[in-house]
Design a protein around this motif. Structure first.
Motif, PDB file in Angstrom:
ATOM      1  N   ILE A 182       0.838  -1.198   0.000  1.00 26.60           N
ATOM      2  CA  ILE A 182       0.000   0.000   0.000  1.00 26.60           C
ATOM      3  C   ILE A 182       0.872   1.246   0.000  1.00 26.60           C
ATOM      4  O   ILE A 182       1.883   1.322   0.705  1.00 26.60           O
ATOM      5  CB  ILE A 182      -0.959   0.001   1.217  1.00 26.60           C
ATOM      6  CG1 ILE A 182      -1.927   1.180   1.130  1.00 26.60           C
ATOM      7  CG2 ILE A 182      -0.184   0.042   2.525  1.00 26.60           C
ATOM      8  CD1 ILE A 182      -3.029   1.109   2.173  1.00 26.60           C
ATOM      9  N   ASP A 183       0.516   2.213  -0.819  1.00 23.75           N
ATOM     10  CA  ASP A 183       1.236   3.488  -0.903  1.00 23.75           C
ATOM     11  C   ASP A 183       0.365   4.567  -0.256  1.00 23.75           C
ATOM     12  O   ASP A 183      -0.586   5.063  -0.850  1.00 23.75           O
ATOM     13  CB  ASP A 183       1.524   3.831  -2.361  1.00 23.75           C
ATOM     14  CG  ASP A 183       2.312   5.134  -2.509  1.00 23.75           C
ATOM     15  OD1 ASP A 183       2.725   5.693  -1.469  1.00 23.75           O
ATOM     16  OD2 ASP A 183       2.493   5.592  -3.656  1.00 23.75           O
ATOM     17  N   ARG A 205       4.326  10.307  14.321  1.00 26.96           N
ATOM     18  CA  ARG A 205       4.763   9.219  15.201  1.00 26.96           C
ATOM     19  C   ARG A 205       4.312   7.867  14.663  1.00 26.96           C
ATOM     20  O   ARG A 205       5.056   6.884  14.730  1.00 26.96           O
ATOM     21  CB  ARG A 205       4.222   9.455  16.609  1.00 26.96           C
ATOM     22  CG  ARG A 205       4.888  10.640  17.306  1.00 26.96           C
ATOM     23  CD  ARG A 205       4.167  11.037  18.566  1.00 26.96           C
ATOM     24  NE  ARG A 205       4.818  12.187  19.204  1.00 26.96           N
ATOM     25  CZ  ARG A 205       4.178  13.089  19.925  1.00 26.96           C
ATOM     26  NH1 ARG A 205       2.867  12.999  20.093  1.00 26.96           N
ATOM     27  NH2 ARG A 205       4.833  14.091  20.477  1.00 26.96           N
ATOM     28  N   TRP A 206       3.099   7.824  14.124  1.00 24.02           N
ATOM     29  CA  TRP A 206       2.612   6.556  13.576  1.00 24.02           C
ATOM     30  C   TRP A 206       3.426   6.167  12.345  1.00 24.02           C
ATOM     31  O   TRP A 206       3.820   5.009  12.191  1.00 24.02           O
ATOM     32  CB  TRP A 206       1.131   6.669  13.231  1.00 24.02           C
ATOM     33  CG  TRP A 206       0.535   5.367  12.773  1.00 24.02           C
ATOM     34  CD1 TRP A 206      -0.053   4.412  13.555  1.00 24.02           C
ATOM     35  CD2 TRP A 206       0.508   4.863  11.424  1.00 24.02           C
ATOM     36  NE1 TRP A 206      -0.444   3.344  12.774  1.00 24.02           N
ATOM     37  CE2 TRP A 206      -0.120   3.592  11.474  1.00 24.02           C
ATOM     38  CE3 TRP A 206       0.942   5.360  10.200  1.00 24.02           C
ATOM     39  CZ2 TRP A 206      -0.319   2.813  10.330  1.00 24.02           C
ATOM     40  CZ3 TRP A 206       0.757   4.579   9.064  1.00 24.02           C
ATOM     41  CH2 TRP A 206       0.143   3.332   9.129  1.00 24.02           C
ATOM     42  N   LEU A 207       3.693   7.109  11.455  1.00 24.48           N
ATOM     43  CA  LEU A 207       4.465   6.822  10.248  1.00 24.48           C
ATOM     44  C   LEU A 207       5.889   6.392  10.585  1.00 24.48           C
ATOM     45  O   LEU A 207       6.451   5.487   9.939  1.00 24.48           O
ATOM     46  CB  LEU A 207       4.478   8.040   9.327  1.00 24.48           C
ATOM     47  CG  LEU A 207       3.147   8.350   8.628  1.00 24.48           C
ATOM     48  CD1 LEU A 207       3.184   9.742   8.006  1.00 24.48           C
ATOM     49  CD2 LEU A 207       2.833   7.301   7.563  1.00 24.48           C
ATOM     50  N   GLY A 213       8.564   7.082   7.666  1.00 24.98           N
ATOM     51  CA  GLY A 213       8.771   8.449   8.138  1.00 24.98           C
ATOM     52  C   GLY A 213       9.004   9.474   7.051  1.00 24.98           C
ATOM     53  O   GLY A 213       8.878  10.678   7.303  1.00 24.98           O
ATOM     54  N   GLU A 214       9.336   9.034   5.844  1.00 31.42           N
ATOM     55  CA  GLU A 214       9.582   9.981   4.754  1.00 31.42           C
ATOM     56  C   GLU A 214       8.301  10.382   4.023  1.00 31.42           C
ATOM     57  O   GLU A 214       8.346  11.208   3.110  1.00 31.42           O
ATOM     58  CB  GLU A 214      10.562   9.362   3.743  1.00 31.42           C
ATOM     59  CG  GLU A 214      11.921   9.013   4.327  1.00 31.42           C
ATOM     60  CD  GLU A 214      12.618  10.232   4.909  1.00 31.42           C
ATOM     61  OE1 GLU A 214      12.587  11.301   4.262  1.00 31.42           O
ATOM     62  OE2 GLU A 214      13.177  10.120   6.013  1.00 31.42           O
ATOM     63  N   THR A 215       7.170   9.825   4.421  1.00 35.68           N
ATOM     64  CA  THR A 215       5.906  10.142   3.748  1.00 35.68           C
ATOM     65  C   THR A 215       5.550  11.612   3.930  1.00 35.68           C
ATOM     66  O   THR A 215       5.634  12.155   5.042  1.00 35.68           O
ATOM     67  CB  THR A 215       4.757   9.271   4.314  1.00 35.68           C
ATOM     68  OG1 THR A 215       5.120   7.892   4.184  1.00 35.68           O
ATOM     69  CG2 THR A 215       3.457   9.529   3.563  1.00 35.68           C
ATOM     70  N   ASP A 216       5.135  12.261   2.879  1.00 33.08           N
ATOM     71  CA  ASP A 216       4.774  13.679   2.913  1.00 33.08           C
ATOM     72  C   ASP A 216       3.352  13.832   3.447  1.00 33.08           C
ATOM     73  O   ASP A 216       2.393  13.357   2.840  1.00 33.08           O
ATOM     74  CB  ASP A 216       4.877  14.266   1.506  1.00 33.08           C
ATOM     75  CG  ASP A 216       4.581  15.764   1.477  1.00 33.08           C
ATOM     76  OD1 ASP A 216       4.466  16.376   2.565  1.00 33.08           O
ATOM     77  OD2 ASP A 216       4.459  16.322   0.370  1.00 33.08           O
TER      78      ASP A 216
END
Length: 307
Positions: A182-183, A205-207, A213-216
């Motif tokens: 999943i993206d 914190r969840w990411l 953690g690099e998700t925008d």
């Protein structure tokens, strides 16, 4: 006869001392700013002592003003408690509690029938004011608050700590091929605002815990209540991070599904908060017992098994 300044002037000064503003005190007392200032000036004249230092944009209390404010707060609080006790003699069944709005709707209301069955002889008054002012308001028996448990002059007992999971409407995931990772960047993020221009850090914190953690997360929708975020998620508007307790029933009903098997313990908790002035009432004690039985059902089952 006691030689005291007018009671009305002392009440006005108490509010001024709390708000540090003639304007704000006037709004609370339904008086003009000039009337509030005049009352405080008259009180200073009667005492022969300056109580307030008038700055350009705010007020400061002199040492005498701070001393008088503390005495008035203690005295008015005791009077309020006495009046409350007198009133409550005619209504011994009433339990007044203030709770956060999302807690009230998502956790308490679905269990309210069980609470009433557990406390059949108690009438409930439930409010959701953002600031319950438990320390100052004698008519409130207790409160449930969200935070770190550190509230000066009050007793707090932890109920449960948040455990954050990501959720969304089932339809959003149906479009994702089951054989591909999943993206999350393809989805809209739903955020809860801590203030007008600042978000809570629950998504970050969840990411991080999910290794993403690099998700925008700069875009997305923002709301000032967690309940609105949950409702938006139910309506398929995006992904939300919410406490598992708050969305458990919605997941059971199939309105929400969990996204990835990641759960993060929050930094704050829900607390049962009471005043420290004397023993906890029988009503509050009964509520505490019920809360514990709901939050720790295994203890309840064990007690029945050994009975």
């Amino acid at each position: 006869m006691r030689r005291l300044p007018a009671l009305s002037a002392m009440k006005v000064f108490e509010v001024v001392g709390q708000t540090r503003s003639f304007t704000r005190a006037g709004e609370l007392l339904n008086l003009t700013q000039s009337a509030v200032s005049r009352q405080v000036r008259n009180l200073e004249d009667q005492l022969g002592e300056q109580l307030v230092i008038r700055r350009h944009h705010h007020l400061e209390l002199t040492p005498s003003g701070a001393e008088l404010l503390a005495a008035l707060q203690q005295a008015f609080h005791q009077v309020e408690l006495t009046v409350r006790n007198i009133r409550e003699k005619s209504n011994l069944r009433r339990l007044r509690i203030n709770v956060p709005p999302t807690f009230a709707k998502r956790w308490l209301l679905p269990r309210l029938a069980r609470l009433r069955a557990f406390l059949p002889d108690i009438d409930l008054s439930i409010t959701t004011e953002p600031e319950d002012r438990l320390a100052e308001r004698g008519m409130l028996d207790c409160a449930i608050r969200f935070g770190d448990g550190e509230w000066s002059g009050l007793r707090s007992e932890r109920l449960f700590t948040e455990h954050h999971i990501a959720v969304c409407a089932p339809a959003l995931l149906e479009a994702v091929p089951s054989d591909t990772p999943i993206d999350l960047s393809c989805f809209t993020f739903l955020h809860v605002l801590a203030s007008v221009d600042q978000r809570y850090l629950t998504w970050h914190r969840w990411l991080d815990a999910a290794g993403l953690g690099e998700t925008d997360t700069a875009g997305g929708l923002e709301f000032d209540l967690l309940d609105l975020v949950i409702e938006a998620a139910c309506n398929g508007l995006g992904l939300a991070v919410a406490d598992r307790f708050m969305v458990a029933s919605l997941m059971h009903e199939g309105k929400l599904v969990q996204v990835l098997d990641v759960e993060v313990e929050g930094h704050e908790s829900y607390w049962l908060v009471t005043r420290p002035d004397g023993p906890v009432s029988a009503h509050v004690s009964a509520l505490r017992t019920w809360l514990h039985s709901e939050l720790h059902p295994q203890d309840r089952l064990q007690s029945h098994a050994t009975a």
